[in-house]
Motif scaffolding. Structure first.
Motif: not given
Length: 568
Positions: A425-429, A437-444, A431-432, A456-457
């Protein structure tokens, strides 16, 4: 128990000392621990002693006053009665120049009665015949003989042996003078050739006086240490009081102090240099002649009577007996180990059947069947098990373990579930959170590809789905049934998901941030002057909600200690 014993014997106090057998056994254990390097124990001192005296006997030819020759029988004590061992002794024969023989016998046994002496038998232990004594004297005729030395050793077991016999010789060797010496005064090196020549001229006279003085000193020293004349045995105890020196007998010590004979011989002759000690240019001192020692090993033939060598057939028979005893001991230990394991399993399992966690995962019928089999095995152990073979005991234990295997498996799985599920459960939290956070990184600034984030998803979703479905299926089962939620499956899911997360974390750890020029170069032309480098290179302060193209202006990201992305 002690009170009952006191009433029975009618005494005020019981004797609590151990018996002789127990004392010997405990003493052997402590002695073994003290001798072993694997244990650290308090000092444990054991003093072993020789029960009977041992002496060396030999016969030599002597010349009487009327110049007639006769044979004289000599006895020299080698080890006194109750002499401690291990110990080494050396006996020196000074008046033999040819091959001879001597005897190692028991000494005075007058403290024994006649019956004991009759049982004792022969007093001779070993007859030693020496070969090559005369050849050693002929070969080293230019050397001074220091006698024939026989080295004896009584080891930790009290066994006496003759290690070696040596013919020892000595001669004086003079040191050569250095041709010239130098003296440095205020940084100037001066050769002292004149001093060396003077020393050479004076060497003859001084050396003659010195040699005579040293010879006298040596004789006196020898008389002091060896007071008797040569040609007698010398006994060398290690830690024993010096024996009485009879006529012609010399006593030596085998410890390091033995080599101190020449210390007094090297002290004289400082008079010539003492007078010029205060001069700035000091003459080179003339060193005293040194003694050169030469040892020639003597061949010896032994007739051992105390512990004769076994015949080849007897030796093989004895070795086979020892091997059979070792095998029997190992088999006995293995059988006792098997019997103890079976008995322990029966008692422990009978106790577990009444514990709550075992009753929760088993049915009444299952517990009754196991209890019945355990009772039968216990009765068998009491009636027939004491005489059963090792294989029979092992088979009985394997049968009981097979019967209880499913019950023990269900209990063990339920013990592991809470810890394994909490880790999953801790690893799932985490990882989410990392994926968001990784998807919120700007494209540049993006360092992850869409395929990597998608993988990963997918792993997160599959793990979450497996957990929910397996838990739901497990709840439908009875606790007494075989579980579908297994701890090993949980560990495999944790390892698979953690591997995906670690891959992305390692990539982010070693990724290089893009420079500002590269970011500005990738921006689309918005009608501004492309040559205005000063504007394009300057840092634009972050503005909330303001976007330029598809890029967040002034966005900053970093990783914390857990590898999670944060944005400012």
């Amino acid at each position: 128990v002690q009170e009952v014993l006191l009433k029975a014997v009618g005494k005020e106090e019981l004797g609590k000392n151990i018996n002789a057998d127990e004392a010997a056994a405990m003493g052997a254990v402590y002695q073994a621990a003290a001798l072993s390097k694997a244990f650290k124990v308090k000092p444990f001192v054991v003093r072993d002693a020789a029960m009977f005296p041992i002496q060396v006997e030999f016969t030599r030819e002597v010349e009487e006053d009327d110049k007639s020759k006769s044979l004289k029988h000599n006895k020299r004590i080698l080890f006194q009665r109750m002499a401690p061992y291990p110990q080494r002794k050396v006996i020196t024969f000074n008046r033999y120049t040819d091959d001879f023989e001597f005897y190692v016998n028991y000494g005075d046994l007058s403290f024994l009665n006649q019956d004991d002496l009759r049982i004792f038998g022969s007093l001779n232990l070993t007859t030693v015949r020496l070969k090559g004594v005369g050849d050693s004297f002929k070969k080293h005729s230019d050397y001074e003989s220091k006698g024939i030395k026989a080295h004896f050793n009584m080891d930790e077991s009290g066994v006496l042996s003759l290690d070696r016999v040596e013919s020892v010789f000595e001669t004086l060797v003079e040191d050569k003078l250095e041709e010239e010496s130098t003296l440095t005064i205020s940084g100037i090196t001066i050769k002292e050739e004149s001093l060396a020549e003077t020393a050479k001229e004076e060497q003859g006279g001084k050396q003659g006086q010195k040699s005579s003085a040293e010879d006298a000193g040596e004789e006196q020293g020898e008389e002091k240490q060896q007071s008797p004349p040569p040609d007698q045995p010398e006994s060398t105890p290690l830690k024993e009081e010096p024996q009485k020196k009879e006529e012609g007998e010399k006593v030596e010590s085998q410890d390091p102090k033995e080599n101190k004979e020449t210390t007094k011989e090297e002290e004289p002759s400082k008079s010539s240099g003492a007078s010029t000690a205060t001069k700035t240019e000091e003459e080179k001192k003339i060193k005293a002649p040194k003694k050169q020692k030469l040892v020639h090993e003597i061949t010896m033939e032994l007739d051992v009577n105390d512990v004769p060598d076994l015949l080849e057939d007897e030796l093989k028979s004895s070795m086979k007996k020892l091997q059979d005893l070792t095998v029997r001991d190992l088999e006995k230990q293995e059988r006792e180990k098997s019997a103890n394991s079976l008995e322990s399993f029966i008692f422990e399992t009978q106790d577990k059947l009444y514990q709550e966690e075992y009753q929760f995962v088993s049915t009444e019928e299952e517990r009754e069947e196991i209890s019945k089999k355990l009772s039968e095995a216990s009765n068998w152990m009491e009636e027939e098990g004491y005489a059963a073979a090792t294989k029979e005991l092992k088979d009985k234990l394997a049968e009981l373990k097979k019967l209880c295997r499913n019950l023990f498996f269900r209990v063990e799985e339920r013990r592991k579930w809470p810890e394994r599920l909490a880790a999953l459960e801790s690893l799932l939290n985490h990882s989410n959170i990392f994926l968001k956070g990784a998807r919120m990184i700007p494209e540049s600034d993006q360092i992850f590809t869409e395929v990597e984030l998608g993988t990963l998803e997918k792993a997160i979703n599959e793990t979450m789905m497996w957990k929910n479905e397996t838990l739901a299926e497990q709840k439908k089962l009875s606790p007494a049934e075989k579980p579908v939620l297994l701890s090993k499956d949980i560990e495999l899911k944790i390892a698979a998901l953690d591997r995906e997360v670690q891959y992305l974390l390692n990539k982010a750890k070693f990724a290089k941030p893009k420079s500002k020029k590269e970011k500005n170069a990738t921006k689309p032309d918005s009608g501004k002057n492309a040559t205005a480098t000063s504007e394009s290179e300057s840092t634009i302060p972050p503005t909330e909600g303001k976007q330029e193209g598809k890029e967040w202006v002034g966005s900053v990201s970093r990783y914390d200690s857990r590898g999670l992305l944060f944005f400012f």
